[in-house]
Design a protein around this motif. Structure first.
Motif, PDB file in Angstrom:
ATOM      1  N   ASP A  64       0.817  -1.220   0.000  1.00  0.00           N
ATOM      2  CA  ASP A  64       0.000   0.000   0.000  1.00  0.00           C
ATOM      3  C   ASP A  64       0.844   1.261   0.000  1.00  0.00           C
ATOM      4  O   ASP A  64       0.314   2.368  -0.137  1.00  0.00           O
ATOM      5  N   GLY A  65       2.142   1.110   0.228  1.00  0.00           N
ATOM      6  CA  GLY A  65       3.028   2.269   0.148  1.00  0.00           C
ATOM      7  C   GLY A  65       3.105   3.065   1.431  1.00  0.00           C
ATOM      8  O   GLY A  65       2.672   2.614   2.496  1.00  0.00           O
ATOM      9  N   PRO A  66       3.625   4.289   1.319  1.00  0.00           N
ATOM     10  CA  PRO A  66       4.062   5.013   2.522  1.00  0.00           C
ATOM     11  C   PRO A  66       3.027   5.895   3.215  1.00  0.00           C
ATOM     12  O   PRO A  66       3.392   6.737   4.006  1.00  0.00           O
ATOM     13  N   GLY A  67       1.730   5.734   2.983  1.00  0.00           N
ATOM     14  CA  GLY A  67       0.716   6.590   3.626  1.00  0.00           C
ATOM     15  C   GLY A  67       0.398   6.148   5.041  1.00  0.00           C
ATOM     16  O   GLY A  67       1.182   5.456   5.708  1.00  0.00           O
ATOM     17  N   LEU A  68      -0.802   6.543   5.501  1.00  0.00           N
ATOM     18  CA  LEU A  68      -1.275   6.155   6.838  1.00  0.00           C
ATOM     19  C   LEU A  68      -1.440   4.636   6.904  1.00  0.00           C
ATOM     20  O   LEU A  68      -2.028   4.037   6.011  1.00  0.00           O
ATOM     21  N   ARG A  69      -0.893   4.029   7.934  1.00  0.00           N
ATOM     22  CA  ARG A  69      -1.060   2.570   8.111  1.00  0.00           C
ATOM     23  C   ARG A  69      -2.143   2.327   9.162  1.00  0.00           C
ATOM     24  O   ARG A  69      -2.081   2.896  10.252  1.00  0.00           O
ATOM     25  N   LYS A  70      -3.074   1.452   8.822  1.00  0.00           N
ATOM     26  CA  LYS A  70      -4.176   1.118   9.743  1.00  0.00           C
ATOM     27  C   LYS A  70      -4.344  -0.392   9.690  1.00  0.00           C
ATOM     28  O   LYS A  70      -4.574  -0.948   8.628  1.00  0.00           O
ATOM     29  N   ASN A  71      -4.161  -1.041  10.847  1.00  0.00           N
ATOM     30  CA  ASN A  71      -4.292  -2.500  10.919  1.00  0.00           C
ATOM     31  C   ASN A  71      -5.131  -2.887  12.125  1.00  0.00           C
ATOM     32  O   ASN A  71      -4.765  -2.591  13.267  1.00  0.00           O
ATOM     33  N   ASP A  72      -6.243  -3.524  11.862  1.00  0.00           N
ATOM     34  CA  ASP A  72      -7.132  -3.944  12.938  1.00  0.00           C
ATOM     35  C   ASP A  72      -6.687  -5.298  13.517  1.00  0.00           C
ATOM     36  O   ASP A  72      -6.080  -6.103  12.814  1.00  0.00           O
ATOM     37  N   LEU A 120       1.717  13.096   0.099  1.00  0.00           N
ATOM     38  CA  LEU A 120       1.471  12.008   1.048  1.00  0.00           C
ATOM     39  C   LEU A 120       0.458  12.485   2.090  1.00  0.00           C
ATOM     40  O   LEU A 120       0.823  12.902   3.177  1.00  0.00           O
ATOM     41  N   ALA A 121      -0.805  12.474   1.709  1.00  0.00           N
ATOM     42  CA  ALA A 121      -1.847  12.926   2.644  1.00  0.00           C
ATOM     43  C   ALA A 121      -2.057  11.835   3.687  1.00  0.00           C
ATOM     44  O   ALA A 121      -2.320  10.691   3.342  1.00  0.00           O
ATOM     45  N   ALA A 122      -1.902  12.170   4.941  1.00  0.00           N
ATOM     46  CA  ALA A 122      -2.048  11.136   5.985  1.00  0.00           C
ATOM     47  C   ALA A 122      -2.797  11.705   7.182  1.00  0.00           C
ATOM     48  O   ALA A 122      -2.405  11.490   8.309  1.00  0.00           O
ATOM     49  N   ASN A 123      -3.865  12.431   6.901  1.00  0.00           N
ATOM     50  CA  ASN A 123      -4.696  12.879   8.017  1.00  0.00           C
ATOM     51  C   ASN A 123      -5.915  11.955   8.124  1.00  0.00           C
ATOM     52  O   ASN A 123      -6.162  11.130   7.243  1.00  0.00           O
ATOM     53  N   VAL A 124      -6.646  12.100   9.220  1.00  0.00           N
ATOM     54  CA  VAL A 124      -7.851  11.276   9.413  1.00  0.00           C
ATOM     55  C   VAL A 124      -9.047  12.228   9.445  1.00  0.00           C
ATOM     56  O   VAL A 124      -9.080  13.175  10.237  1.00  0.00           O
ATOM     57  N   GLY A 125     -10.017  11.996   8.574  1.00  0.00           N
ATOM     58  CA  GLY A 125     -11.163  12.900   8.434  1.00  0.00           C
ATOM     59  C   GLY A 125     -12.078  12.869   9.653  1.00  0.00           C
ATOM     60  O   GLY A 125     -11.999  11.970  10.501  1.00  0.00           O
ATOM     61  N   TRP A 126     -12.955  13.867   9.721  1.00  0.00           N
ATOM     62  CA  TRP A 126     -13.910  13.970  10.842  1.00  0.00           C
ATOM     63  C   TRP A 126     -14.917  12.837  10.743  1.00  0.00           C
ATOM     64  O   TRP A 126     -15.594  12.697   9.721  1.00  0.00           O
TER      65      TRP A 126
END
Ligand SMILES: O=C(O)CCC(=O)C(=O)O
Length: 281
Positions: A64-72, A120-126
């Protein structure tokens, strides 16, 4: 356990009013040092346990490359992360805030936000967490968010919209960026959106109600932001049928992992949703 670090009546009233609460330092350095190692091991592909069905749930992979990583569900497969998620002070605080005698893990989410750079947008939306948990009967689910280091707004910490757990806002998700549109929607309900950024020291834990709108900006700090969101359910939470706008019942990743009882997902399955409070001896 030192009960003085659990929220008292004023803290609980503040959580009820604002929809979030930041604890004092309740997680020891040793647990966070180990969690850092666990995160590295997780990204290196090491696992201490197998979890059937996890592949179907998905999550960040190096492809997935270098953005935000999210793993449940990382705490179910890496022991240092389990030790953090099961740290009794966290679920103890959650029990008091939610007014629930028992707290179970709902699921966890390992989060790695790289330093911001062009492209590299890595913010989390509202968004609200409730939006994702429509198949849950409880309206008192909550999240404990733990950074492995100090983090402030410049480093991409989580911000909350004050009192937003009392608003009626559907349809917000991890990618909802438009605060102005949201302001318009809630002004019509007689509310005003006040952003409350957080500054957290290592060992602090922030707790937010499942209906509280929250998000986080880019990481302008000097190192990746490393954290875990621990999503928690009161002991009385059970699966419910809730039809979405398309008329289909809402689903959650847990539905793929937990056992089924009487034909429906069992959110008390101790393998996936262990009891965290009261702590086991
Ligand atoms: O880590 C973030 O910035 C957002 C986390 C989040 O959405 C949550 O904890 O529910």
């Amino acid at each position: 356990m030192d009960l003085s670090s659990l929220p008292g009546p004023d803290d609980i009233a503040g959580y009820r009013e604002h929809g979030f609460w930041i604890s004092p330092v309740i997680v020891p350095d040793s647990v966070l040092d180990a969690a850092e190692r666990g995160m590295e091991r997780f990204y290196a592909g090491e696992r201490d346990a197998e979890l059937d069905g996890l592949a179907a749930v998905g999550g960040w992979t190096p492809a997935d490359g270098p953005g935000l990583r999210k793993n449940d569900y990382a705490s179910l497969v890496v022991k240092e992360l389990a030790d953090l998620v099961r740290h009794p002070a966290i679920a103890g605080c959650a029990a008091r805030l939610a007014g629930a005698p028992t707290i179970r893990l709902w699921h966890d989410q390992l989060l790695y936000k790289p330093v911001d750079r062009p492209g590299l947008a890595a913010n989390v939306g509202w968004h609200t967490d409730r939006q994702y948990w429509q198949s849950c009967g409880s309206d008192e689910m909550l999240t404990a968010w733990v950074a492995f280091h100090d983090v402030d707004r410049a480093g991409g910490s989580v911000s909350f919209l004050d009192g937003s757990h009392r608003w009626d806002v559907d349809g917000l998700d991890f990618f909802s960026q438009d605060l102005d549109a949201l302001r318009g929607r809630i002004a019509a309900q007689g509310f005003e959106a006040t952003v409350r950024p957080t500054t957290m020291r290592r060992g602090h834990v922030s707790f937010h109600h499942c209906r509280t709108v929250h998000g986080s900006g880019p990481n302008h700090g000097g190192a990746p932001r490393r954290s875990i969101a621990i999503h928690l359910q009161p002991g009385d939470n059970r699966w419910r049928r809730h039809d979405g706008p398309d008329g289909r019942p809402a689903r959650h990743g847990n539905d793929l992992l937990v056992r089924r009882v009487d034909g429906v997902p069992d959110y008390t399955d101790p393998r996936i949703c262990p009891r965290l409070w009261p702590p086991r001896p």
